[in-house]
Design a protein around this motif. Structure first.
Motif, PDB file in Angstrom:
ATOM      1  N   PRO A   1       1.091  -1.349   0.053  1.00  0.00           N
ATOM      2  CA  PRO A   1       0.181  -0.163   0.132  1.00  0.00           C
ATOM      3  C   PRO A   1       0.568   0.673   0.293  1.00  0.00           C
ATOM      4  CG  PRO A   1      -0.791  -1.534   1.274  1.00  0.00           C
ATOM      5  CD  PRO A   1       0.181  -2.280   1.317  1.00  0.00           C
TER       6      PRO A   1
ATOM      7  N   ASN B   1      -6.862  -5.219  -5.909  1.00  0.00           N
ATOM      8  CA  ASN B   1      -7.650  -5.149  -4.270  1.00  0.00           C
ATOM      9  C   ASN B   1      -8.806  -5.955  -4.614  1.00  0.00           C
ATOM     10  OD1 ASN B   1      -6.024  -2.897  -2.403  1.00  0.00           O
ATOM     11  ND2 ASN B   1      -7.519  -1.321  -3.674  1.00  0.00           N
TER      12      ASN B   1
ATOM     13  N   ILE C   1      -1.008  -6.414  -2.624  1.00  0.00           N
ATOM     14  CA  ILE C   1      -1.309  -5.358  -3.793  1.00  0.00           C
ATOM     15  C   ILE C   1      -0.040  -5.280  -4.519  1.00  0.00           C
ATOM     16  CG2 ILE C   1      -0.975  -3.487  -2.755  1.00  0.00           C
ATOM     17  CD1 ILE C   1      -3.742  -4.254  -5.575  1.00  0.00           C
TER      18      ILE C   1
ATOM     19  N   LEU D   1      -5.460  -0.799  -9.897  1.00  0.00           N
ATOM     20  CA  LEU D   1      -5.689  -0.990  -8.194  1.00  0.00           C
ATOM     21  C   LEU D   1      -7.029  -1.159  -7.868  1.00  0.00           C
ATOM     22  CD1 LEU D   1      -4.093  -0.065  -6.011  1.00  0.00           C
ATOM     23  CD2 LEU D   1      -5.377   1.859  -6.395  1.00  0.00           C
TER      24      LEU D   1
END
Length: 175
Positions: free
Chosen positions: A22, A52, A58, A48
């Motif tokens: 993140p 997620n 990620i 993104l």
């Protein structure tokens, strides 16, 4: 040349993104959208969002997708490698350092001092988890799950994975 650019686009955020995936998202966006212009801000936001929605880290998911879009399968491999390489190099360095220090008085002191800190942190996490379970799921269900899990693990020697599956099934059926 494109593979070197892919490598740098993900290696630099991997080095500078202190705090994991993140924390490195804005750095990856800077490289992908601003520096190399492989996609615009809207496309990056969609990548993104997709990242997620999937399980796992990620940063590696985004690296794999963007690397594939830019450079195919090899681009994906290069991007994921560049993403994990800074952490991997640091872990190898620290493991080597700890291996050299193992058995010394400093290492024993360090591990002695770290144990209570880890115990306190785990206690805080457990307290937060149980307090939110009591308010979200109700005290009866939480107590049933705690007692059943404890008995399954200690008295009946059930594998922890099966205990987790039991908790998931219980939650799905009764909550």
């Amino acid at each position: 040349m494109i593979y070197l650019q892919i490598f740098l686009a993900f290696f630099i955020p991997g080095i500078l993104g202190y705090g994991g995936g993140p924390a490195s998202i804005p750095l990856v966006e800077q490289e992908v959208v601003q520096n190399y212009e492989w996609m615009d801000s809207q496309e990056f936001a969609e990548v993104l969002a997709l990242g997620n929605a999937l399980p796992g880290p990620i940063a590696t998911k985004m690296a794999g997708f963007i690397g594939f879009e830019v450079g195919g399968v090899l681009g994906s491999v290069v991007a994921v490698t560049a993403t994990v390489m800074p952490s991997l190099m640091l872990m190898v360095f620290l493991a080597g350092l700890l291996y050299r220090l193992k058995g010394t008085k400093k290492f024993e002191t360090l591990t002695t001092l770290i144990r209570p800190v880890i115990a306190i942190l785990l206690g805080i996490i457990a307290y937060d988890f149980f307090s939110s379970a009591f308010t979200d799921s109700g005290s009866l269900h939480t107590i049933i799950l705690i007692v059943a899990s404890f008995l399954m693990l200690t008295k009946f020697n059930v594998h922890p994975a099966l205990v987790i599956i039991f908790g998931l099934v219980y939650g799905a059926l009764l909550l």
